[in-house]
Design a protein around this motif. Structure first.
Motif, short mmCIF file in Angstrom:
data_model
loop_
_atom_site.label_atom_id
_atom_site.label_comp_id
_atom_site.label_asym_id
_atom_site.label_seq_id
_atom_site.Cartn_x
_atom_site.Cartn_y
_atom_site.Cartn_z
N ASN A 208 53.92 101.53 69.50
CA ASN A 208 54.68 100.31 69.23
C ASN A 208 55.82 100.14 70.23
O ASN A 208 56.55 101.08 70.54
CB ASN A 208 55.27 100.33 67.82
N GLN A 209 55.96 98.89 70.71
CA GLN A 209 57.03 98.49 71.62
C GLN A 209 57.02 99.27 72.95
O GLN A 209 58.02 99.27 73.67
CB GLN A 209 58.41 98.67 70.94
N LYS A 210 55.86 99.89 73.26
CA LYS A 210 55.75 100.61 74.54
C LYS A 210 54.48 100.16 75.29
O LYS A 210 53.50 99.76 74.69
CB LYS A 210 55.72 102.14 74.31
N GLU A 211 54.58 100.29 76.57
CA GLU A 211 53.46 99.93 77.44
C GLU A 211 52.47 101.10 77.53
O GLU A 211 52.89 102.27 77.51
CB GLU A 211 53.98 99.55 78.83
N GLN A 229 49.97 95.77 76.83
CA GLN A 229 51.37 95.36 76.89
C GLN A 229 52.13 95.84 75.63
O GLN A 229 51.53 96.10 74.59
CB GLN A 229 51.46 93.83 76.99
N PRO A 230 53.43 95.92 75.74
CA PRO A 230 54.22 96.31 74.56
C PRO A 230 54.02 95.31 73.42
O PRO A 230 53.92 94.10 73.64
CB PRO A 230 55.66 96.29 75.07
N SER A 231 53.96 95.83 72.19
CA SER A 231 53.69 94.98 71.02
C SER A 231 54.31 95.62 69.79
O SER A 231 54.60 96.83 69.76
CB SER A 231 52.20 94.80 70.84
N ASP A 232 54.49 94.76 68.77
CA ASP A 232 55.00 95.28 67.53
C ASP A 232 53.96 96.12 66.78
O ASP A 232 54.32 96.90 65.89
CB ASP A 232 55.46 94.13 66.62
N ARG A 233 52.72 95.95 67.16
CA ARG A 233 51.63 96.67 66.48
C ARG A 233 50.97 97.64 67.47
O ARG A 233 50.79 97.33 68.64
CB ARG A 233 50.59 95.68 65.96
N SER A 234 50.56 98.78 66.97
CA SER A 234 49.78 99.72 67.78
C SER A 234 48.28 99.46 67.56
O SER A 234 47.86 99.19 66.42
CB SER A 234 50.15 101.15 67.41
#
Length: 286
Positions: A208-211, A229-234
């Motif tokens: 989550n929140q990481k590239e 891309q970074p996202s709120d969901r994995s």
């Protein structure tokens, strides 16, 4: 006067007859070859006439001529002597040569002549009858055994990985399949021992929140990228491809260095990261 003319005709007529007879019989006793050949039956059977044959034919001719010559005598003038008989010619024997006995010796064989031009090709003849079936041949030598090549691996990782200021090779801690140990668990690389076509797949879980930024490598060459891309969901992210490899080629996964925060998620209990590969077709099969 009439009596004188009659006497003159009587004197002239026998003389003319005598001259005519002597002119016609120039050689009364000579028998020509053609007359003798026609009369002699032995000559027709291919026998040469002998001297006695010629003598017999000449005697026949003299007797016939004596009968004809008595009619040509000048008997009207008693004071005139009759002419002497024609002298008998000397007999000439003409030899006959048999041509068949004059054959010479066989000559030498002549030189061989040049070859003539080839004639036109004839049409194909009819097909001949089918021959008899031959005997069964001997058994051949055994061939090489059929070689079957296999190469496959499937490995996983239970630990998360964060980027650093250098490239990192993904190392795995779980071995599912590793035929003939072609995948090295310590280096994290697959080594090609059987040249051919291979299939590879990579599966990771994003953070989550990481590239998420990785490369699938062949030797030192970047082939394909796995990116999220970074996202709120994995999420689960995957990449796959086929490669034609030669012996001693290496295939592995590299995490990009940390220009920005880059990571792959996992925990110590479940396996979120897997790397798989297997041989599709060996090169030796042609």
């Amino acid at each position: 006067m009439a009596g004188f003319a009659l006497s003159l005709c009587v004197l002239i007529l026998p003389a003319a007859v005598w001259v005519t007879c002597t002119g016609m019989v120039t050689d009364p006793y000579r028998i020509t070859r053609s007359e003798l050949d026609l009369e002699n039956e032995d000559y027709r059977s291919h026998r040469d006439p002998t001297e006695s044959d010629y003598r017999t034919q000449n005697q026949k001719a003299r007797s016939q001529d004596g009968e004809r010559g008595s009619q040509c005598l000048r008997c009207c003038d008693p004071g005139e002597e009759p002419p002497p008989p024609y002298p008998t010619p000397a007999f000439q024997f003409v030899p006959q040569i048999n041509i068949t006995i004059l054959k010479g010796e066989k000559g030498h064989r002549g030189e061989r002549g040049t070859h003539g031009k080839s004639g036109k090709s004839g049409s194909s003849g009819p097909r001949g009858p089918e021959g008899m079936k031959g005997h069964k041949g001997a058994t051949g030598s055994p061939g090489e055994p059929c070689k079957t090549y296999f190469s496959a691996f499937s490995v996983g990782r239970k630990k998360a990985l964060h980027s650093n200021d250098y490239y990192q090779t993904l190392i795995y801690d779980t071995e599912f399949v590793n035929l003939y140990k072609h995948f090295n668990m310590f280096s994290g690389k697959f080594y090609c021992y059987i040249p051919g076509v291979y299939y590879f797949s990579l599966n990771v879980h994003t953070w989550n929140q990481k590239e998420t930024y990785l490369h699938l490598m062949k030797n030192e060459q970047e082939l394909v990228v796995l990116y999220a891309q970074p996202s709120d969901r994995s999420i689960m992210q995957s990449q796959s491809l086929m490669l034609e490899l030669e012996q001693n080629d290496e295939v592995w996964v590299r995490l990009f260095k940390g220009e920005r925060e880059n990571a792959i998620f996992s925990d110590d209990f479940d396996t979120y990261i897997t790397f798989n590969g297997y041989l599709i077709k060996p090169k030796s099969d042609g």
